[in-house]
Design a protein around this motif. Structure first.
Motif, PDB file in Angstrom:
ATOM      1  N   UNK A 165     -81.423 -32.406 -85.819  1.00 41.36           N
ATOM      2  CA  UNK A 165     -81.945 -31.662 -86.966  1.00 41.36           C
ATOM      3  C   UNK A 165     -83.298 -31.019 -86.682  1.00 41.36           C
ATOM      4  N   UNK A 166     -84.097 -31.671 -85.857  1.00 40.49           N
ATOM      5  CA  UNK A 166     -85.380 -31.076 -85.503  1.00 40.49           C
ATOM      6  C   UNK A 166     -85.155 -29.718 -84.838  1.00 40.49           C
ATOM      7  N   UNK A 167     -84.102 -29.658 -84.014  1.00 33.69           N
ATOM      8  CA  UNK A 167     -83.823 -28.391 -83.323  1.00 33.69           C
ATOM      9  C   UNK A 167     -83.038 -27.431 -84.204  1.00 33.69           C
ATOM     10  N   UNK A 168     -82.159 -27.964 -85.025  1.00 35.91           N
ATOM     11  CA  UNK A 168     -81.498 -27.099 -86.015  1.00 35.91           C
ATOM     12  C   UNK A 168     -82.567 -26.367 -86.834  1.00 35.91           C
ATOM     13  N   UNK A 169     -83.583 -27.107 -87.247  1.00 35.42           N
ATOM     14  CA  UNK A 169     -84.580 -26.499 -88.128  1.00 35.42           C
ATOM     15  C   UNK A 169     -85.379 -25.412 -87.403  1.00 35.42           C
ATOM     16  N   UNK A 170     -85.501 -25.567 -86.076  1.00 33.70           N
ATOM     17  CA  UNK A 170     -86.174 -24.508 -85.314  1.00 33.70           C
ATOM     18  C   UNK A 170     -85.286 -23.285 -85.151  1.00 33.70           C
ATOM     19  N   UNK A 171     -84.019 -23.547 -84.906  1.00 31.76           N
ATOM     20  CA  UNK A 171     -83.113 -22.448 -84.548  1.00 31.76           C
ATOM     21  C   UNK A 171     -82.584 -21.687 -85.761  1.00 31.76           C
ATOM     22  N   UNK A 172     -82.320 -22.423 -86.810  1.00 29.77           N
ATOM     23  CA  UNK A 172     -81.596 -21.815 -87.929  1.00 29.77           C
ATOM     24  C   UNK A 172     -82.540 -21.021 -88.821  1.00 29.77           C
ATOM     25  N   UNK A 173     -82.199 -19.757 -89.039  1.00 35.14           N
ATOM     26  CA  UNK A 173     -83.015 -18.943 -89.927  1.00 35.14           C
ATOM     27  C   UNK A 173     -82.186 -18.233 -90.986  1.00 35.14           C
ATOM     28  N   UNK A 174     -81.029 -17.713 -90.583  1.00 35.34           N
ATOM     29  CA  UNK A 174     -80.276 -16.849 -91.485  1.00 35.34           C
ATOM     30  C   UNK A 174     -78.879 -17.390 -91.761  1.00 35.34           C
ATOM     31  N   UNK A 175     -78.375 -17.056 -92.929  1.00 34.93           N
ATOM     32  CA  UNK A 175     -76.982 -17.385 -93.262  1.00 34.93           C
ATOM     33  C   UNK A 175     -76.023 -16.775 -92.251  1.00 34.93           C
ATOM     34  N   UNK A 176     -76.490 -15.713 -91.556  1.00 33.71           N
ATOM     35  CA  UNK A 176     -75.624 -15.037 -90.578  1.00 33.71           C
ATOM     36  C   UNK A 176     -75.337 -15.943 -89.376  1.00 33.71           C
ATOM     37  N   UNK A 177     -76.183 -16.949 -89.155  1.00 29.96           N
ATOM     38  CA  UNK A 177     -75.987 -17.853 -88.005  1.00 29.96           C
ATOM     39  C   UNK A 177     -75.060 -19.022 -88.345  1.00 29.96           C
ATOM     40  N   UNK A 178     -74.611 -19.043 -89.567  1.00 30.21           N
ATOM     41  CA  UNK A 178     -73.765 -20.153 -89.994  1.00 30.21           C
ATOM     42  C   UNK A 178     -72.291 -19.758 -89.965  1.00 30.21           C
ATOM     43  N   UNK A 179     -71.394 -20.699 -89.740  1.00 30.33           N
ATOM     44  CA  UNK A 179     -71.702 -22.094 -89.448  1.00 30.33           C
ATOM     45  C   UNK A 179     -72.239 -22.271 -88.019  1.00 30.33           C
ATOM     46  N   UNK A 180     -73.057 -23.274 -87.847  1.00 31.13           N
ATOM     47  CA  UNK A 180     -73.603 -23.634 -86.538  1.00 31.13           C
ATOM     48  C   UNK A 180     -72.897 -24.917 -86.120  1.00 31.13           C
ATOM     49  N   UNK A 181     -72.104 -24.833 -85.062  1.00 30.72           N
ATOM     50  CA  UNK A 181     -71.176 -25.928 -84.740  1.00 30.72           C
ATOM     51  C   UNK A 181     -71.443 -26.470 -83.337  1.00 30.72           C
ATOM     52  N   UNK A 182     -72.021 -27.675 -83.259  1.00 26.81           N
ATOM     53  CA  UNK A 182     -72.348 -28.262 -81.955  1.00 26.81           C
ATOM     54  C   UNK A 182     -71.656 -29.614 -81.765  1.00 26.81           C
ATOM     55  N   UNK A 183     -71.454 -29.908 -80.502  1.00 26.52           N
ATOM     56  CA  UNK A 183     -70.911 -31.217 -80.138  1.00 26.52           C
ATOM     57  C   UNK A 183     -71.626 -31.679 -78.884  1.00 26.52           C
ATOM     58  N   UNK A 184     -71.813 -32.982 -78.760  1.00 26.39           N
ATOM     59  CA  UNK A 184     -72.289 -33.470 -77.461  1.00 26.39           C
ATOM     60  C   UNK A 184     -71.544 -34.721 -77.039  1.00 26.39           C
ATOM     61  N   UNK A 185     -71.302 -34.801 -75.723  1.00 28.81           N
ATOM     62  CA  UNK A 185     -70.732 -35.990 -75.093  1.00 28.81           C
ATOM     63  C   UNK A 185     -71.886 -36.772 -74.510  1.00 28.81           C
ATOM     64  N   UNK A 186     -72.003 -38.028 -74.873  1.00 31.63           N
ATOM     65  CA  UNK A 186     -73.152 -38.781 -74.393  1.00 31.63           C
ATOM     66  C   UNK A 186     -72.922 -40.278 -74.567  1.00 31.63           C
ATOM     67  N   UNK A 187     -73.946 -41.028 -74.234  1.00 37.17           N
ATOM     68  CA  UNK A 187     -73.942 -42.462 -74.504  1.00 37.17           C
ATOM     69  C   UNK A 187     -74.913 -42.747 -75.632  1.00 37.17           C
ATOM     70  N   UNK A 188     -74.651 -43.759 -76.402  1.00 38.65           N
ATOM     71  CA  UNK A 188     -75.583 -44.205 -77.427  1.00 38.65           C
ATOM     72  C   UNK A 188     -75.700 -45.718 -77.343  1.00 38.65           C
ATOM     73  N   UNK A 189     -76.757 -46.238 -77.953  1.00 42.94           N
ATOM     74  CA  UNK A 189     -77.021 -47.673 -77.883  1.00 42.94           C
ATOM     75  C   UNK A 189     -77.200 -48.243 -79.281  1.00 42.94           C
ATOM     76  N   UNK A 190     -76.426 -49.249 -79.567  1.00 40.02           N
ATOM     77  CA  UNK A 190     -76.591 -49.982 -80.823  1.00 40.02           C
ATOM     78  C   UNK A 190     -76.556 -51.467 -80.484  1.00 40.02           C
ATOM     79  N   UNK A 191     -77.643 -52.146 -80.834  1.00 36.10           N
ATOM     80  CA  UNK A 191     -77.759 -53.559 -80.442  1.00 36.10           C
ATOM     81  C   UNK A 191     -76.917 -54.403 -81.379  1.00 36.10           C
ATOM     82  N   UNK A 192     -75.616 -54.430 -81.105  1.00 36.26           N
ATOM     83  CA  UNK A 192     -74.683 -55.117 -81.983  1.00 36.26           C
ATOM     84  C   UNK A 192     -74.758 -56.614 -81.778  1.00 36.26           C
ATOM     85  N   UNK A 193     -74.400 -57.337 -82.833  1.00 37.88           N
ATOM     86  CA  UNK A 193     -74.535 -58.787 -82.780  1.00 37.88           C
ATOM     87  C   UNK A 193     -73.422 -59.435 -81.980  1.00 37.88           C
TER      88      UNK A 193
END
Length: 468
Positions: free
Chosen positions: A116-144
């Motif tokens: 969202x920090x980058x969405x807020x930088x990039x997004x200015x106009x309704x003309x840029x919508x929809x803005x559709x991104x995906x990322x493949x990555x790893x995430x960490x959640x310290x599960x019990x």
RNA sequence: CGGGGAGUGGCGCAGUGGUAGCGCACCUGCUUUGGGGGCAGGCGGUCGCGGGUUCAAAUCCCGCCUCCCCGACCA
């Protein structure tokens, strides 16, 4: 079938699961609690899933990007429900480069905040919508309580993040991903039927307006959440000032979605299709659709097998040649069975003499001699049949283990080894009473099985089950 | 965090104070190969860590650590 090398499912299902993960060489524990080493065969399955999902994600218009693993801790705190939901399981880096950090850095448990920090930088106009991104990555959640593939401290996934000009558009997109990407992959590729529905508020993603889910039934009747798609509304947009100018020149917060599936899908595959002989991988998904086994390399059988493998590969199949004749045939046969390769073609001098090979289907452990002349066509048709058969069997099992109930007590009984379908109004006020035994409301559907837009729609049905 | 259990060759385990063992796996050779073959030989362990008792500790005592299973949290 071979003598049992696994704990039978009926004896101890969790133990069976662990046995399959180990014996099929899918994964093992990493050195840090909850981490996972994904072995080559397990990773090959993940790569196939990635490919199938990625193609569909792109077909839905989203583009891949990559955001950092490290996120300033302060970002997490900007959305109230989000921080409350994730704080307990976030890993924090406080020390690096030989000194304490001025601001601690978190390891992403999910990326709504930084994106969202980058969405807020990039997004200015309704003309840029929809803005559709995906990322493949790893995430960490310290599960019990970690469990290989199902719940690991670090896991691999894709996370989609989108901005839209209207609530309707965002909601429609979240539902499109649910159906066209997730449900389609689970049904058409993994051959697993899923219930798609709306999560009750108690099961919603932290910070979302609505969460929709794909719920699968495992071999022991328990439910597994296989994928989720969230309507974030304007919650994160407000927190991160993600705005755009509308056609009429007004500033408006973006309407957003996020959605993800993970390496948990491999756990679903194991528990959805596995049997006492091991894994059963549906042909569309399988890294190896066919394995050609050299029974013994005499009388030209080795060369013949190589030629057969090449021909099958030439017809577009994913083929593996097993010519390790210094290992006994039985051992190798069991190995491929454990790994769930859909079809085995056994080539030895005996059948070769008759211009045949023995074809074995993994799903039903049936063998038959097949003439070499029509082998590729035969195997191709067999793979289609196995794919359809696995889906049909899983669907039948799911339906047989789904009961109708009128009250919470009936539902509790009914969900002992499967799903219970009960009027939402009958359990809505009693969610807190489900408590023990892992019983929970998996999702809500309309009477016709379609996906609701709100928990307040009339005449919804709730699916209750014990869940992983 | 609550309740259980376990740390001894790569894996699974036995070993109640006196020279550290078994099965599987692995290596070599021969034989075998159509559903985890057979025989023979062989490699491999400071018994989780730290202290203590003892002539002597895998074993007894004290402290610590880790892992696994069952619940609460979760893709």
């Amino acid at each position: 079938m071979a003598k049992s090398v696994l704990t039978p499912q009926s004896e101890d299902f969790p133990r069976w699961y662990q046995d399959v993960v180990a014996k099929a060489e899918l994964a093992e524990n990493g050195p840090v609690r909850g981490t996972m080493v994904i072995r080559p065969y397990g990773y090959a399955i993940w790569e196939r899933l990635q490919r199938e999902l990625d193609d569909r994600i792109k077909a839905a218009g989203a583009k891949n990007a990559y955001f950092p693993l490290f996120i300033p801790e302060s970002y997490l705190h900007k959305e109230a429900e989000h921080v409350e939901g994730f704080s307990p399981e976030v890993a924090v880096v406080t020390h690096a480069g030989g000194e304490d950090l001025a601001e601690p850095v978190i390891i992403r448990p999910t990326s709504e905040t930084v994106i969202n920090v980058y969405f807020s930088k990039w997004l200015q106009s309704y003309r840029e919508l929809p803005l559709l991104l995906n990322q493949w990555c790893n995430v960490v959640r310290w599960e019990l309580r970690p469990r290989l593939f199902l719940r690991t401290t670090e896991f691999l996934w894709q996370e989609g993040h989108t901005c839209h000009a209207s609530l309707d558009d965002a909601r429609a997109y979240a539902l499109r991903i649910l159906a066209d990407v997730y449900e389609a992959t689970m049904v058409d590729v993994m051959a697993m039927p899923v219930l798609t529905g709306l999560k009750p508020d108690s099961e919603k993603f932290a910070g979302a307006a609505n969460s929709w889910t794909c719920e699968g039934m495992m071999g022991d009747g328990k439910a597994l959440q296989m994928g989720t798609s969230h309507l974030l509304g304007q919650n994160f947009a407000r927190a991160f000032e993600t705005t755009f100018l509308t056609e009429t020149g007004e500033t408006e917060y973006a309407w957003q979605t996020s959605w993800g599936v993970s390496t948990r899908l491999i756990g679903a595959l194991i528990m959805g299709h596995g049997d006492d002989g091991g894994l059963r991988v549906p042909p569309v998904l399988a890294p190896n659709q066919v394995v050609v086994l050299v029974v013994r390399a005499e009388d030209g059988a080795g060369d013949a097998a190589a030629k057969i493998a090449a021909e099958l590969a030439g017809s577009g199949l994913r083929v593996e040649l097993d010519d390790r004749v210094d290992t006994s045939f039985g051992r190798r046969a069991v190995e491929w069975e454990l790994k769930g390769v859909p079809v085995r073609v056994e080539v030895g001098p005996r059948d070769l003499k008759d211009g045949q090979a023995v074809v074995v289907r993994r799903d039903r452990a049936e063998k038959e001699p097949v003439a070499l002349a029509g082998l590729a066509a035969h195997v191709g048709a067999l793979l289609d049949d196995i794919q359809a058969g696995l889906l049909a069997a899983a669907t039948r099992r799911r339906d047989e283990h789904t009961v109708d109930a009128a009250t919470l007590d009936e539902a509790r009984d009914g969900s002992a080894d499967g799903f219970a379908r009960v009027p939402w109004d009958a359990v809505r006020e009693h969610e807190g009473d489900l408590g023990d035994g892992g019983l929970s409301i998996r999702c809500l559907q309309r009477a016709d099985g379609s996906v609701p837009l709100s928990v307040d729609e009339p005449d919804l049905v709730a699916y209750l089950a014990r869940a992983y």
